[in-house]
Structures are given as structure tokens and as C-alpha cells.
Design an enzyme around this catalytic site. Structure first.
Site, mmCIF file in Angstrom:
data_model
loop_
_atom_site.group_PDB
_atom_site.id
_atom_site.type_symbol
_atom_site.label_atom_id
_atom_site.label_comp_id
_atom_site.label_asym_id
_atom_site.label_seq_id
_atom_site.Cartn_x
_atom_site.Cartn_y
_atom_site.Cartn_z
ATOM 1 N N ARG A 58 0.816 -1.223 0.000
ATOM 2 C CA ARG A 58 0.000 0.000 0.000
ATOM 3 C C ARG A 58 0.844 1.265 0.000
ATOM 4 O O ARG A 58 0.305 2.361 -0.223
ATOM 5 C CB ARG A 58 -1.020 -0.042 1.150
ATOM 6 C CG ARG A 58 -2.117 -1.081 0.903
ATOM 7 C CD ARG A 58 -3.159 -1.086 2.001
ATOM 8 N NE ARG A 58 -2.607 -1.439 3.283
ATOM 9 C CZ ARG A 58 -2.421 -2.694 3.713
ATOM 10 N NH1 ARG A 58 -2.766 -3.714 2.947
ATOM 11 N NH2 ARG A 58 -1.890 -2.927 4.891
ATOM 12 N N GLU A 95 2.490 -5.444 12.971
ATOM 13 C CA GLU A 95 1.463 -5.458 14.016
ATOM 14 C C GLU A 95 0.860 -6.868 14.057
ATOM 15 O O GLU A 95 0.439 -7.349 15.083
ATOM 16 C CB GLU A 95 0.401 -4.421 13.681
ATOM 17 C CG GLU A 95 -0.586 -4.150 14.788
ATOM 18 C CD GLU A 95 -1.663 -3.149 14.373
ATOM 19 O OE1 GLU A 95 -1.589 -2.608 13.258
ATOM 20 O OE2 GLU A 95 -2.569 -2.939 15.176
HETATM 21 P P1 AMP Z 1 4.225 -1.672 11.256
HETATM 22 O O1 AMP Z 1 5.426 -2.355 10.687
HETATM 23 O O2 AMP Z 1 3.699 -2.338 12.491
HETATM 24 O O3 AMP Z 1 4.447 -0.191 11.451
HETATM 25 O O4 AMP Z 1 3.064 -1.855 10.225
HETATM 26 C C1 AMP Z 1 2.983 -1.077 9.109
HETATM 27 C C2 AMP Z 1 2.570 -1.866 7.895
HETATM 28 O O5 AMP Z 1 1.470 -2.737 8.169
HETATM 29 C C3 AMP Z 1 2.113 -0.932 6.813
HETATM 30 O O6 AMP Z 1 2.665 -1.398 5.591
HETATM 31 C C4 AMP Z 1 0.610 -1.025 6.825
HETATM 32 O O7 AMP Z 1 0.130 -1.117 5.515
HETATM 33 C C5 AMP Z 1 0.270 -2.281 7.608
HETATM 34 N N1 AMP Z 1 -0.635 -2.042 8.728
HETATM 35 C C6 AMP Z 1 -0.343 -2.216 10.035
HETATM 36 N N2 AMP Z 1 -1.385 -1.962 10.807
HETATM 37 C C7 AMP Z 1 -2.382 -1.596 9.984
HETATM 38 C C8 AMP Z 1 -3.748 -1.183 10.190
HETATM 39 N N3 AMP Z 1 -4.289 -1.132 11.412
HETATM 40 N N4 AMP Z 1 -4.469 -0.867 9.103
HETATM 41 C C9 AMP Z 1 -3.927 -0.931 7.871
HETATM 42 N N5 AMP Z 1 -2.672 -1.315 7.617
HETATM 43 C C10 AMP Z 1 -1.902 -1.640 8.653
#
Ligand code: AMP
Length: 170
Positions: A58, A95
Site C-alpha cells: 500500500r 502489528e
Molecule cells: P508496522 O510495521 O507495524 O508499522 O506496520 C505497518 C505496515 O502494516 C504498513 O505497511 C501497513 O500497511 C500495515 N498495517 C499495520 N497496521 C495496519 C492497520 N491497522 N491498518 C492498515 N494497515 C496496517
């Protein structure tokens, strides 16, 4: 035209306990997209950018729009075994799960001024891994920007040595 009205919350996707921020309503609407793109561009205050690096998948959407407006190159960072040329890799935690990310070795030249983009800053693991890839190749990180930051997950902490901009903070 407020682009935040085009972010849709999906409870329990892709698994229970996650409130997923769905950007597809934003992608569909050209005016909302333009509004969002302008906010991201304004935060850069005309700083010169050589490469925009977008995180799969995304981060590609607004990453390529930003690169076009900034007259910069676009570099896709992808999940393992998706890129055809020689790659470097960095591991990260999500996450929801863990994985690694790859980038082509010829994507960044030493001294390139780099903008890193993704849709959501959650725990910061993805952004941190992308920063590592850029720095391995000698890129200078000008900013990490996001459509949204989920501030309760404290992702900023992982990339605190870099300038960060999020168009929306939840
Ligand atoms: P992080 O590595 O935990 O910062 O997660 C970021 C990545 O996971 C990004 O590429 C987001 O597209 C996706 N992501 C994580 N949490 C969400 C959420 N609640 N909604 C949409 N995309 C998320």
C-alpha cells in the site's frame, strides 16, 4: 475535501483485535487523493528528493504519485523473492506477524536524498526495515511519511532519528 473522510475502519481484519485502516475509498476518489497528496507534499517544503521508496504494497500507491510530483525516482521495497534483480534484505516485525523486505541493490546511489513512504505507521517495524535498506546503500533519509500514524502503537520511537510526517494521527 477532507481526505480523512475516505479512510474506512474495518474491525477484525485481517484478524481479531485489529482495526484495519482501509484506504480503498481514498484511492477511488480523485479529489480526496489530490487533497492527501498536497498535504504530504507541503510537509516537504520544497526539499529536493532523488528517490521515493514505497513499502509493499500500500506504500506503492501514494509513493508513485509523490515520486511523479517530486520528479524523483520510485523504488519498490518488496516481500522476499518478488524482485528479479540482485537484492539486499532486512527483517521486520508487523502489528500482525513478522517477515523481511527486499530492495534492489542498484535502487539507491550513495548520497541520494530519499523520501520513505507507507500508508500506515503502526509499530514502526516496516519503516525501520526500509530505513535500514536505504542506509545500507548510502541513501540519506530526508523524511519518512505516512498517510496515517497509529500513535498508540508508538511506531515513531523506532524511527525517531529521522524526520517523520503523518497526514493523520489516530
Ligand atoms: P508496522 O510495521 O507495524 O508499522 O506496520 C505497518 C505496515 O502494516 C504498513 O505497511 C501497513 O500497511 C500495515 N498495517 C499495520 N497496521 C495496519 C492497520 N491497522 N491498518 C492498515 N494497515 C496496517
Amino acid at each position: 475535501m477532507q481526505f480523512e473522510n475516505y479512510i474506512r475502519d474495518i474491525q477484525g481484519f485481517p484478524k481479531e483485535g485489529i482495526l484495519f485502516k482501509d484506504i480503498t475509498p481514498l484511492l477511488i476518489n480523485p479529489e480526496a487523493r489530490t487533497n492527501c497528496l498536497k498535504i504530504l507534499l507541503n510537509s516537504l517544503k520544497d526539499q529536493k528528493i532523488d528517490k521515493v521508496v514505497g513499502a509493499e504494497s500500500r506504500g506503492f500507491f501514494f509513493g508513485i504519485l509523490l515520486a511523479q510530483e517530486l520528479n524523483a525516482g520510485f523504488v519498490p521495497v518488496r516481500k522476499p523473492k518478488k524482485l528479479p534483480f540482485e537484492t539486499i534484505s532486512a527483517s521486520y516485525e508487523l502489528e500482525y506477524g513478522s517477515d523481511s523486505l527486499e530492495m534492489h541493490t542498484d535502487a539507491i546511489k550513495k548520497g541520494d536524498r530519499v523520501l520513505i513512504h507507507d500508508d500506515v505507521l503502526a509499530t514502526g517495524g516496516t519503516a525501520k526495515a526500509v530505513c535500514e535498506l536505504v542506509e545500507k546503500l548510502g541513501g540519506e533519509i530526508v523524511q519518512c511519511n505516512f498517510l496515517m500514524e497509529l500513535s498508540f502503537l508508538n511506531g515513531k520511537e523506532k524511527i525517531k532519528e529521522y524526520p517523520i510526517f503523518s497526514a493523520l494521527v489516530y
